[in-house]
Design an enzyme around this catalytic site. Structure first.
Site, PDB file in Angstrom:
ATOM      1  N   SER A 298     113.696  11.758 -37.749  1.00 12.75           N
ATOM      2  CA  SER A 298     114.651  11.038 -36.650  1.00 12.75           C
ATOM      3  C   SER A 298     115.831  11.722 -36.780  1.00 12.75           C
ATOM      4  O   SER A 298     115.787  12.765 -36.441  1.00 12.75           O
ATOM      5  CB  SER A 298     114.488   9.506 -36.959  1.00 12.75           C
ATOM      6  N   ASP A 383     106.006   8.061 -29.050  1.00 13.04           N
ATOM      7  CA  ASP A 383     107.522   7.712 -29.750  1.00 13.04           C
ATOM      8  C   ASP A 383     108.409   7.388 -28.565  1.00 13.04           C
ATOM      9  O   ASP A 383     108.872   7.989 -27.646  1.00 13.04           O
ATOM     10  CB  ASP A 383     107.924   8.900 -30.294  1.00 13.04           C
ATOM     11  N   HIS A 412     107.102   6.166 -33.409  1.00 11.23           N
ATOM     12  CA  HIS A 412     108.620   6.398 -34.139  1.00 11.23           C
ATOM     13  C   HIS A 412     108.054   6.121 -35.799  1.00 11.23           C
ATOM     14  O   HIS A 412     108.919   5.450 -36.394  1.00 11.23           O
ATOM     15  CB  HIS A 412     109.768   5.794 -34.036  1.00 11.23           C
TER      16      HIS A 412
END
Length: 431
Positions: A298, A383, A412
């Site tokens: 991320s 995501d 995610h």
């Protein structure tokens, strides 16, 4: 013996990473959405048919009310409707995209008074997606000057042994290193094997948020120096409540801080802090002086790419679902990357020339163009935090050797198989 050490090391890396990026908890009711291609991938202009199923304990839910929509990710729906699924499933009308991108179907079913949600995202020529981010003419000059100025600041390293975290084979420290300006510091947890010798190193860069770190003791026990850093210039071993208060207070929305000023934007200190962490690793007498990997997911995936582009001492990078990619996508009618500062709901605040200009100096796309070492990348099509459109915009401009492992269904988060593939890749590189 060395092969055994590396195998064990990577297994421990897998376990520790799974704790950070585990998949969502299972539920009795599942809303399963799937496109009609097994790989979820289509040519532009080709039709996709999404099928929605609602299951409870593995069986179809009869006469269930479902709301659904189909839209390019993060954009306005092409289709939005609701219906009662008599047999618990329905195939929706065909849809298509005429340009490279992603088309997402989101379904919400109400069962026993509670809503359950599922989604699937079809890719259309994803390897043809090109970024909208532009490279400022002085991009390289800006960052070269920033690194040169940072290099003039003494590291002034401070190490505090954390006896409660040390083991028979590993010393664990909180370290802080001066960075960005006199008196400002980057903090991290350093784990070093006690046995005398020279060791390779891994720099772990963090995902978004404000939280403590615990260090990779298991990795160090297998013969690696590990440095896990924070980005906020605060100690990383305080009570968890302190970080919660900071995230809800002074550091709330830190990604917007000084976005109107490229010389003082929040991430300038962050990016330079990653380089300063490498300076520190190279100063360690236990480091072998050569073998260094950087990894994260991320925001950490973004920092892995950025750090690799800024510092040619990095040999390998691992990036799971990188953020901060092609962030101005929203200004061109498509999804941009986290933190979505130019999404519709933020436009009144951020849609200004100086902020758009600053964003180009920090967009991961413009660092991805400068990556020169092998990298492992992994994400899924579902995501919603880091849209795949934005991630492909960065991935597609990388000219260095690259491995992309897709787990289409993931959002995610990651499946174990993604970490197993990363493990095998890193093992091969490190052998």
């Amino acid at each position: 013996m060395m092969k055994m050490k590396i195998t064990t090391l990577l297994a421990l890396l897998l376990c520790s990473s799974l704790l950070a990026f585990s998949q969502p908890a299972e539920k009795r009711v599942k809303v399963i959405v799937a496109p009609d291609h097994a790989d979820w991938t289509y040519r532009t202009g080709e039709k996709v048919k999404f099928t929605i199923q609602v299951l409870k304990d593995g069986n179809p839910v009869k006469n269930v009310n479902v709301r659904y929509e189909i839209a390019p990710e993060k954009m306005e729906p092409l289709l939005k409707a609701s219906a009662v699924f008599e047999n618990g499933s329905k195939t929706l009308p065909e849809k298509s995209m005429q340009q490279a991108g992603f088309l997402r179907c989101i379904a919400t079913a109400t069962v026993d008074g509670k809503d359950y949600r599922g989604l699937a995202t079809a890719a259309f020529n994803p390897l043809d997606i090109q970024p909208v981010a532009t490279v400022p003419d002085d991009f390289d000059t800006f960052w070269n000057n920033a690194k040169a100025e940072n290099a003039k600041i003494p590291m002034d390293v401070r190490m505090t042994l954390l006896p409660e975290r040390c083991t028979e084979n590993v010393n664990v420290y909180q370290v802080s290193i001066q960075n960005y300006r006199y008196g400002a510091r980057v903090y991290g947890i350093l784990c070093v094997p006690k046995k005398e010798g020279k060791y390779p190193a891994i720099l772990k860069v963090p995902g978004a948020g404000v939280y403590p770190f615990y260090g990779e003791v298991g990795l160090a026990a297998q013969g690696y120096i590990t440095l896990e850093i924070g980005i906020h210039g605060i100690p990383v071993n305080m009570d968890p409540g302190v970080y919660k208060d900071l995230m809800n207070g002074a550091l709330n929305g830190y990604w917007n801080a000084n976005l109107d000023d490229k010389d003082n934007y929040y991430y300038k200190r962050v990016y330079l802090g990653c380089v300063r962490a490498i300076d520190y690793i190279f100063s360690l007498p236990q480091f072998d002086g050569s073998n260094l990997a950087v990894m994260g997911g991320s925001q950490g995936g973004a920092l892995s790419i950025v750090t690799t582009a800024l510092d040619n001492r990095v040999k390998w990078l691992v990036a799971f679902y990188p953020a901060l990619c092609d962030v101005t996508g929203y200004l061109h009618g498509r999804a941009g990357g986290w933190p979505h500062m130019f999404a519709k709901e933020n436009l009144n605040f951020n849609n200004k020339k100086d902020k758009i200009n600053t964003a180009q100096y920090y967009d991961v796309v413009n660092f991805a163009r400068r990556v020169k070492v092998p990298g492992f990348y992994s994400w899924g099509f579902n995501d919603e935090t880091c849209p795949p459109t934005s991630m492909y915009a960065a991935y597609n401009v990388i000219n260095a050797p690259k491995t992309l492992f897709l787990a289409q269904e993931t959002g995610h988060w990651t499946y174990g198989e993604q970490w197993e593939q990363q493990q095998a890749w890193l093992k091969e590189k490190m052998k």
